[in-house]
Structure formats: structure tokens, C-alpha cells
Enzyme design. Sequence first.
Site: not given
Ligand code: FPP
Length: 243
Positions: A21, A69, A72
Site C-alpha cells: 500500500d 479496486n 478506482r
Molecule cells: C496500493 O496503493 C497499491 C495497489 C492497489 C496496486 C499494487 C500494485 C503494484 C505494487 C504494482 C505492481 C504489482 C505487480 C504484481 C507487478 P494505493 O494506490 O492504494 O496507494 P494509496 O493508499 O497511497 O492511495
Amino acid sequence: MPKDPDNALQAGPRHVAIIMDGNGRWAQARGRPRLFGHHAGARRVREVVEACPRLGIKYLTIFAFSTENWKRTQVEVAGLMSLFRRYIVKETNTLKNNGIRVRFIGDRVRLDAKLTELMDTLERETQDNDLVHLTVALNYGGRDEVARATKRLARDVAEGVLRPEDVDEETLPKYLDTRVLPDPDLVIRTSGEARISNFLLWQSAYSEYEFIDTLWPDFTAAELERLCLNYGSRERRFGAVPA
Ligand code: FPP
């Protein structure tokens, strides 16, 4: 089992699961779009996977996209799907040649055909590997997984393959997406949020949790090592009293 004080990692977690996250906040802090953070996050996945053999981690499970998700923006969802496709294309050979066995968990029905085809290929190409088992949760939700498992279980009951009186705690896990995996020993969530957000609900009943402030794109192998050592110094009792 007695722990070897000279090798704390020996007592470290065999299965680590990570809620990655903080990508969005990391990007926003730099005045960049959220997808910039997801791309930086994807680069961290490689560093963490590469560190696993040295840290004694045999199973690594990462939460890439949850069933929630989809709420979004369309731009972010499309960008993430494109990132997953490109990541698989780019990393397949490296994963294959480095002993990594990749599996995906989650409901594939809502994912596009091109992506599921790439996922199938990556699973097939790496199926003989055994150094590290990397499981990517994609369109995954713990409740959704339990609901899908229950549906399959109910079907077996209806078809007479399973008797209701034989259903116990050992039965449901055989229907979960994770049926071939051990339960996670340690679940890590980055970015300061202390929630499990529908991740591995059944499987993490006895897991240790680490909620850390680091945003996922800043997470390093050194930090993972620190958390593994921390885990090794704790005693898990699974509800029992110490001997
Ligand atoms: C959460 O951060 C992250 C995600 C929903 C996506 C996770 C994906 C990756 C790390 C990309 C790569 C993965 C692979 C397997 C290639 P957020 O967007 O919720 O962050 P925030 O809470 O700061 O808004």
C-alpha cells in the site's frame, strides 16, 4: 523447536504475505500521477522477490489488485491492468530462469482475455520451479474467495461427492484459491494503515502482522530482513500456553 541464536533467520517466516500500500501517496508527494507510484511499486516487487531465498522465504504472496479496486477511476484501473500485462511480458524469462514459480489467486472472470492468457502462460512456464513460490493476488478478495469456495463445496455436496457431516476445518481450505499453499506466517502492510482489507481472511487466522509506515515504493529488502528477524524473535503459540 529450539531456535539457533546465531541464525535468527532460520526461525524466520517461511510464507510472507504483503499488502503493498501507499503507491498513490508516494506519487502524489512527488506531484506525479498515481500510476507513477504503481510503476515504482512494481520495481520493488523484483527486489523483494530476489531477497527471498537469502531470507529463507519460500512463499511470497502479494496483493496486487483487490475486488474493491475496480471502484478506482477508469484511468487508474486501465493503467494497472496494462502494468500487469507489461510486467508479466517483461519478467517471464527472469522469473523462469531464477527458479520462481508464479501462481495467481483471485477471480479471473472479470479480467480481460489478453491478461488471463499471459497469467496462464506465466504459471505454465514456471510450473517446474521450486526455489520461491510467488503468488500474485489479482482481482482477489478474501470474502469473494470464501464465497467461490463455498459454491464449489456446495456443488460437491449436491453431487454426492462430499457429505455435509464430513465438512470440518480441513475441508474449506481445499476449495480455496490457496489450496496448495501453506498459511502465511507473517502478513506485512505498508503505508501506515492497520487494516487487512479482505486479504487472506481464512488463511491468516494465526499469522503475525506487521503494519509499517513505509510507503510501498520505498520498501527495501533490508526492511524485509528486519521484519523477518523480528518475527524470528517472537514465539507463536497458536492459542496454546508455553511449554
Ligand atoms: C496500493 O496503493 C497499491 C495497489 C492497489 C496496486 C499494487 C500494485 C503494484 C505494487 C504494482 C505492481 C504489482 C505487480 C504484481 C507487478 P494505493 O494506490 O492504494 O496507494 P494509496 O493508499 O497511497 O492511495
